[in-house]
Design a protein around this motif. Structure first.
Motif, PDB file in Angstrom:
ATOM      1  N   LEU A 102     -34.687 -55.643  77.627  1.00  0.00           N
ATOM      2  CA  LEU A 102     -34.755 -57.050  77.252  1.00  0.00           C
ATOM      3  C   LEU A 102     -34.030 -57.307  75.937  1.00  0.00           C
ATOM      4  O   LEU A 102     -33.361 -58.326  75.761  1.00  0.00           O
ATOM      5  CB  LEU A 102     -36.222 -57.493  77.147  1.00  0.00           C
ATOM      6  N   GLU A 103     -34.158 -56.359  75.036  1.00  0.00           N
ATOM      7  CA  GLU A 103     -33.501 -56.495  73.727  1.00  0.00           C
ATOM      8  C   GLU A 103     -31.974 -56.465  73.875  1.00  0.00           C
ATOM      9  O   GLU A 103     -31.260 -57.260  73.251  1.00  0.00           O
ATOM     10  CB  GLU A 103     -33.952 -55.361  72.803  1.00  0.00           C
TER      11      GLU A 103
ATOM     12  N   SER B  28     -38.753 -58.280  83.063  1.00  0.00           N
ATOM     13  CA  SER B  28     -39.936 -58.941  82.503  1.00  0.00           C
ATOM     14  C   SER B  28     -41.136 -58.805  83.426  1.00  0.00           C
ATOM     15  O   SER B  28     -42.262 -58.560  82.970  1.00  0.00           O
ATOM     16  CB  SER B  28     -39.641 -60.425  82.246  1.00  0.00           C
TER      17      SER B  28
ATOM     18  N   TYR C 175     -38.342 -50.877  79.126  1.00  0.00           N
ATOM     19  CA  TYR C 175     -38.233 -52.284  79.512  1.00  0.00           C
ATOM     20  C   TYR C 175     -37.955 -53.169  78.291  1.00  0.00           C
ATOM     21  O   TYR C 175     -37.146 -54.100  78.355  1.00  0.00           O
ATOM     22  CB  TYR C 175     -39.512 -52.747  80.208  1.00  0.00           C
ATOM     23  N   GLU C 176     -38.635 -52.873  77.195  1.00  0.00           N
ATOM     24  CA  GLU C 176     -38.419 -53.673  75.983  1.00  0.00           C
ATOM     25  C   GLU C 176     -36.987 -53.505  75.476  1.00  0.00           C
ATOM     26  O   GLU C 176     -36.378 -54.467  74.984  1.00  0.00           O
ATOM     27  CB  GLU C 176     -39.432 -53.262  74.908  1.00  0.00           C
ATOM     28  N   ARG C 177     -36.461 -52.298  75.620  1.00  0.00           N
ATOM     29  CA  ARG C 177     -35.082 -52.063  75.207  1.00  0.00           C
ATOM     30  C   ARG C 177     -34.114 -52.833  76.094  1.00  0.00           C
ATOM     31  O   ARG C 177     -33.115 -53.388  75.608  1.00  0.00           O
ATOM     32  CB  ARG C 177     -34.777 -50.557  75.266  1.00  0.00           C
TER      33      ARG C 177
ATOM     34  N   LEU D  53     -42.485 -55.334  83.186  1.00  0.00           N
ATOM     35  CA  LEU D  53     -43.182 -55.131  81.916  1.00  0.00           C
ATOM     36  C   LEU D  53     -44.561 -55.767  81.930  1.00  0.00           C
ATOM     37  O   LEU D  53     -45.540 -55.181  81.455  1.00  0.00           O
ATOM     38  CB  LEU D  53     -42.339 -55.711  80.777  1.00  0.00           C
ATOM     39  N   GLU D  54     -44.677 -56.948  82.494  1.00  0.00           N
ATOM     40  CA  GLU D  54     -45.957 -57.649  82.541  1.00  0.00           C
ATOM     41  C   GLU D  54     -46.987 -56.917  83.395  1.00  0.00           C
ATOM     42  O   GLU D  54     -48.194 -57.022  83.135  1.00  0.00           O
ATOM     43  CB  GLU D  54     -45.752 -59.060  83.088  1.00  0.00           C
TER      44      GLU D  54
ATOM     45  N   ARG E  56     -42.665 -48.623  78.992  1.00  0.00           N
ATOM     46  CA  ARG E  56     -42.744 -49.901  78.289  1.00  0.00           C
ATOM     47  C   ARG E  56     -41.588 -50.031  77.289  1.00  0.00           C
ATOM     48  O   ARG E  56     -40.940 -51.082  77.191  1.00  0.00           O
ATOM     49  CB  ARG E  56     -44.091 -50.012  77.553  1.00  0.00           C
ATOM     50  N   ALA E  57     -41.331 -48.961  76.546  1.00  0.00           N
ATOM     51  CA  ALA E  57     -40.245 -48.971  75.571  1.00  0.00           C
ATOM     52  C   ALA E  57     -38.894 -49.179  76.258  1.00  0.00           C
ATOM     53  O   ALA E  57     -37.999 -49.848  75.714  1.00  0.00           O
ATOM     54  CB  ALA E  57     -40.241 -47.675  74.775  1.00  0.00           C
TER      55      ALA E  57
END
Length: 329
Positions: free
Chosen positions: A50-51, A28, A46-48, A31-32, A43-44
């Protein structure tokens, strides 16, 4: 799946507990800090992360698994199987995680080294990642490349852990002696830390730059020639020289493959339960990895001839480039 041992008649079911392989807080934070319009791929990623969450299954057999079939199927791998069995025995009655010392399988092409790795992954009930060093085009394929570089992406180890379901997948480094890659980058450099339990627990992929726990990865490397492998790698693995199976062992492998192909296909009912001795003798001259293709060719030829029996004349012609009979490659 609980951490309690699960058993049923005739088999052991692998036991899994959850293991955190990275920290969501660190992801997180990364990503921030990313600029709003840059680093879309990162970015994708990091989002993955977290998901998917930080927890993965850590699998180990609930007891010593039945390995008799593997000993029969892989007669030239008994020494390696003995080692795996010993290491499973160490953790079977404890809360300890399964630890398999990295394996290096040395031997000529076609003796079944990669097949062994796949069977090991199936035995342990975990996933498998695969990297072919002979076809490597980028030196950073294992450890990732900095997101500052155009076209950069995460490495295979990171992908196997983040995208997979397991904290302890079997990772196969095929033909490690043929590692090439970019001249300015050692494609095996990351293995120096990945093959060490302590340093692997905080492995940092150069693309994502978030520590991941790769300490549970089960490593299997294959090679034809140990002389081309750096000494620091050899010092971190158990080395096994795998020879081609002898005639009787090769004959037994061919028979089992015939039975497996016949039983796993509906068309198999059209063929004899057992192959002839003459066909088995010819098949025994093949390297194990060539046998399946040869059997499929033979089954097809016999079917065209409307016969239930596979004959030697159905096998690929000796000397052909594909399905070669009578020569060990």
């Amino acid at each position: 799946m609980s951490s309690n041992a699960l058993t049923c008649v005739g088999m052991r079911i692998p036991v899994a507990r959850m293991r955190s392989i990275y920290r969501l807080e660190e992801v997180s934070q990364r990503l921030e800090k990313l600029p709003a319009r840059d680093h879309e791929s990162l970015r994708a990623t990091y989002e993955r992360m977290l998901e998917k969450g930080e927890a993965r299954f850590q699998v180990k057999p609930s007891g010593l698994p039945a390995m008799e079939s593997l000993y029969d199927e892989l007669p030239n791998f008994h020494e390696v199987l003995d080692d795996v069995r010993r290491q499973i025995a160490l953790c079977e009655a404890s809360s300890d995680a399964l630890e398999i010392t990295p394996l290096l399988l040395l031997g000529p092409p076609g003796v079944g080294k990669t097949h062994f790795a796949r069977q090991l992954a199936e035995l342990l009930g975990t996933g498998m990642g695969f990297v072919s060093m002979s076809s490597l085009t980028a030196g950073w394929v294992l450890s990732g490349a900095s997101s500052q570089w155009k076209g950069a992406r995460a490495g295979k180890v990171f992908e196997a852990l983040v995208e997979g379901d397991y904290a302890n997948p079997v990772m196969v480094i095929d033909e490690i002696d043929k590692a090439g890659g970019e001249a300015a980058y050692d494609p095996l450099g990351s293995l120096y830390s990945l093959l060490e339990h302590d340093t692997a627990s905080k492995f940092i992929d150069e693309f994502a730059e978030v520590p991941v726990d790769a300490s549970q990865v089960i490593w299997v490397a294959t090679a034809n020639d140990a002389h081309a492998i750096p000494e620091p790698i050899l010092n971190r693995v158990n080395v096994y020289e795998v020879s081609a199976p002898d005639f009787e062992a090769a004959r037994a492998i061919a028979r089992r493959l015939y039975e497996k192909l016949r039983s796993s296909h509906d068309w198999g009912r059209s063929f004899d339960t057992d192959p002839t001795d003459a066909v088995l003798d010819r098949m025994a001259e093949l390297a194990p990895r060539e046998m399946r293709r040869a059997w499929m060719t033979a089954f097809g030829n016999a079917r065209l001839a409307k016969r239930a029996t596979v004959l030697t004349e159905d096998l690929p012609a000796a000397g052909s480039k594909r399905g070669k009979i009578g020569f060990m490659q």
